[in-house]
Scaffold this motif. Sequence first.
Motif, PDB file in Angstrom:
ATOM      1  N   GLU A 193      -4.367 -23.095  -5.395  1.00  0.00           N
ATOM      2  CA  GLU A 193      -5.513 -23.323  -6.270  1.00  0.00           C
ATOM      3  C   GLU A 193      -5.795 -24.794  -6.516  1.00  0.00           C
ATOM      4  O   GLU A 193      -6.946 -25.171  -6.742  1.00  0.00           O
ATOM      5  N   ASP A 194      -4.763 -25.636  -6.479  1.00  0.00           N
ATOM      6  CA  ASP A 194      -4.922 -27.037  -6.849  1.00  0.00           C
ATOM      7  C   ASP A 194      -5.240 -27.882  -5.612  1.00  0.00           C
ATOM      8  O   ASP A 194      -4.355 -28.144  -4.793  1.00  0.00           O
ATOM      9  N   SER A 235      -6.768 -31.810 -16.162  1.00  0.00           N
ATOM     10  CA  SER A 235      -7.135 -31.843 -14.743  1.00  0.00           C
ATOM     11  C   SER A 235      -8.508 -31.213 -14.585  1.00  0.00           C
ATOM     12  O   SER A 235      -9.012 -30.530 -15.498  1.00  0.00           O
ATOM     13  N   ASP A 236      -9.125 -31.400 -13.425  1.00  0.00           N
ATOM     14  CA  ASP A 236     -10.455 -30.854 -13.180  1.00  0.00           C
ATOM     15  C   ASP A 236     -10.469 -29.328 -13.213  1.00  0.00           C
ATOM     16  O   ASP A 236     -11.395 -28.717 -13.740  1.00  0.00           O
ATOM     17  N   VAL A 237      -9.452 -28.714 -12.617  1.00  0.00           N
ATOM     18  CA  VAL A 237      -9.431 -27.253 -12.594  1.00  0.00           C
ATOM     19  C   VAL A 237      -9.239 -26.696 -13.997  1.00  0.00           C
ATOM     20  O   VAL A 237      -9.807 -25.659 -14.364  1.00  0.00           O
ATOM     21  N   VAL A 238      -8.465 -27.403 -14.827  1.00  0.00           N
ATOM     22  CA  VAL A 238      -8.327 -27.016 -16.238  1.00  0.00           C
ATOM     23  C   VAL A 238      -9.682 -27.155 -16.946  1.00  0.00           C
ATOM     24  O   VAL A 238     -10.082 -26.291 -17.734  1.00  0.00           O
ATOM     25  N   ALA A 239     -10.392 -28.240 -16.648  1.00  0.00           N
ATOM     26  CA  ALA A 239     -11.716 -28.440 -17.243  1.00  0.00           C
ATOM     27  C   ALA A 239     -12.689 -27.345 -16.821  1.00  0.00           C
ATOM     28  O   ALA A 239     -13.514 -26.888 -17.620  1.00  0.00           O
ATOM     29  N   SER A 277     -11.323 -34.056  -8.073  1.00  0.00           N
ATOM     30  CA  SER A 277     -11.114 -33.099  -6.994  1.00  0.00           C
ATOM     31  C   SER A 277     -12.423 -32.370  -6.693  1.00  0.00           C
ATOM     32  O   SER A 277     -13.414 -32.563  -7.402  1.00  0.00           O
ATOM     33  N   PRO A 278     -12.467 -31.522  -5.660  1.00  0.00           N
ATOM     34  CA  PRO A 278     -13.692 -30.737  -5.402  1.00  0.00           C
ATOM     35  C   PRO A 278     -14.164 -29.923  -6.598  1.00  0.00           C
ATOM     36  O   PRO A 278     -15.363 -29.635  -6.716  1.00  0.00           O
ATOM     37  N   TRP A 279     -13.253 -29.557  -7.500  1.00  0.00           N
ATOM     38  CA  TRP A 279     -13.651 -28.828  -8.705  1.00  0.00           C
ATOM     39  C   TRP A 279     -14.674 -29.612  -9.521  1.00  0.00           C
ATOM     40  O   TRP A 279     -15.543 -29.023 -10.167  1.00  0.00           O
ATOM     41  N   ALA A 280     -14.581 -30.940  -9.511  1.00  0.00           N
ATOM     42  CA  ALA A 280     -15.454 -31.765 -10.351  1.00  0.00           C
ATOM     43  C   ALA A 280     -16.920 -31.624  -9.964  1.00  0.00           C
ATOM     44  O   ALA A 280     -17.812 -31.810 -10.799  1.00  0.00           O
ATOM     45  N   LEU A 281     -17.190 -31.302  -8.704  1.00  0.00           N
ATOM     46  CA  LEU A 281     -18.572 -31.139  -8.248  1.00  0.00           C
ATOM     47  C   LEU A 281     -19.000 -29.680  -8.180  1.00  0.00           C
ATOM     48  O   LEU A 281     -20.164 -29.382  -7.971  1.00  0.00           O
ATOM     49  N   PRO A 312     -22.394 -28.591 -15.878  1.00  0.00           N
ATOM     50  CA  PRO A 312     -22.803 -29.733 -15.054  1.00  0.00           C
ATOM     51  C   PRO A 312     -21.608 -30.362 -14.328  1.00  0.00           C
ATOM     52  O   PRO A 312     -20.459 -30.051 -14.639  1.00  0.00           O
ATOM     53  N   PRO A 313     -21.878 -31.257 -13.350  1.00  0.00           N
ATOM     54  CA  PRO A 313     -20.782 -31.942 -12.664  1.00  0.00           C
ATOM     55  C   PRO A 313     -19.894 -32.694 -13.655  1.00  0.00           C
ATOM     56  O   PRO A 313     -20.364 -33.191 -14.680  1.00  0.00           O
ATOM     57  N   LEU A 314     -18.629 -32.768 -13.339  1.00  0.00           N
ATOM     58  CA  LEU A 314     -17.618 -33.187 -14.300  1.00  0.00           C
ATOM     59  C   LEU A 314     -17.358 -34.692 -14.283  1.00  0.00           C
ATOM     60  O   LEU A 314     -17.123 -35.290 -13.235  1.00  0.00           O
TER      61      LEU A 314
END
Length: 340
Positions: free
Chosen positions: A83-84, A256-260, A286-290, A294-296
């Motif tokens: 996942e990460d 982290s982004d995935v937590v966000a 990470s790719p999660w941010a996009l 909205p984008p992170l």
Amino acid sequence: MQDQGSPSKRATAHDIATAAGVSRGTVSRALNGGYVSAAARAAIAAAIADLGYAPNTAARSLVMQRSQAVGFLVLEPHTLLLEDPNIGAIMLGANAVLSAADYQMVNLVVDSAKDTERITKYLGGRFVDGAIIVSARADDPITRVVAELALPATFVGHPPNLQQGVPFVGIDNVGSARAITERLVATGRQRIGMIAAAVDRDSGTDRLTGFQQALADRFDPRLVAQVPFYDYTSGMEGMRTLLERDPRIDGVFAASDVVAAGALQVLREAGRAVPADVGVVGFDDSPWALRTTPPLSTVHQPAKDIGARAAELVLRQLKGQQVEATGVFLPTPVVWRASA
């Protein structure tokens, strides 16, 4: 004549020498990078192509007492490895450097006491020449095993009990967390909380420290929701906890982004608009941010570069070269987007 169903005979260096019309010693020098004439090298290359020769790496490893392999140890649950994307990027960066040096990377996931016991035996059997260790915790048994074996190794991050002189590659988690929290404060948020993941290892503890430093007298320990992992489910659980503790919360730093991303899902379910009602920031870029809406806003962690530097440090140790005793820290700029 060989039966069609029987396995083909493996070509040997002697076969290559006979086909090329050179001595076996000349073949050996060519295969090991020594000097041979251009004509002999061309003849050997043609014989190798014709006979389908492949060097016996097992025999070579036995003679050289080297496996030509480096372990990539991830001390996280198996599900988190998938996942990460941060771990995946570190792994790819390390693999690129090891592959270029003709080393095989062996992935080892430590998710239980049984895994620890099995991998301890594996390392002790010298099936790898060195190791890259990701997500080691304080007093982790793998850390002690690496020290006892004097195994050439590099840590990603800096566990508290890491022996002096053991190389590591990391980032300034304290400073980076402080910087993005200060940026969040500057947007005018009054009730800022944190979803603090993985505080049993240096990255989680340091990010919480940076968050606390940024808020100073405004820091409220009730607005820190500790969760076990850098994963989506933990982000959801942490956000629910923060909303229960203070429905007025208007800013969140997720570790982290995935937590966000998990936190954003809960805020949507609660009818809280981002960033109008709650500003949210993450960590890693990470790719999660996009992927989020909205984008992170986040901290850019150069994961591939971290993996590459870790691999370089292991290879330098294997060559008997000096390595940085104080560790290597890579830059982590804040990337500001629409979520805050």
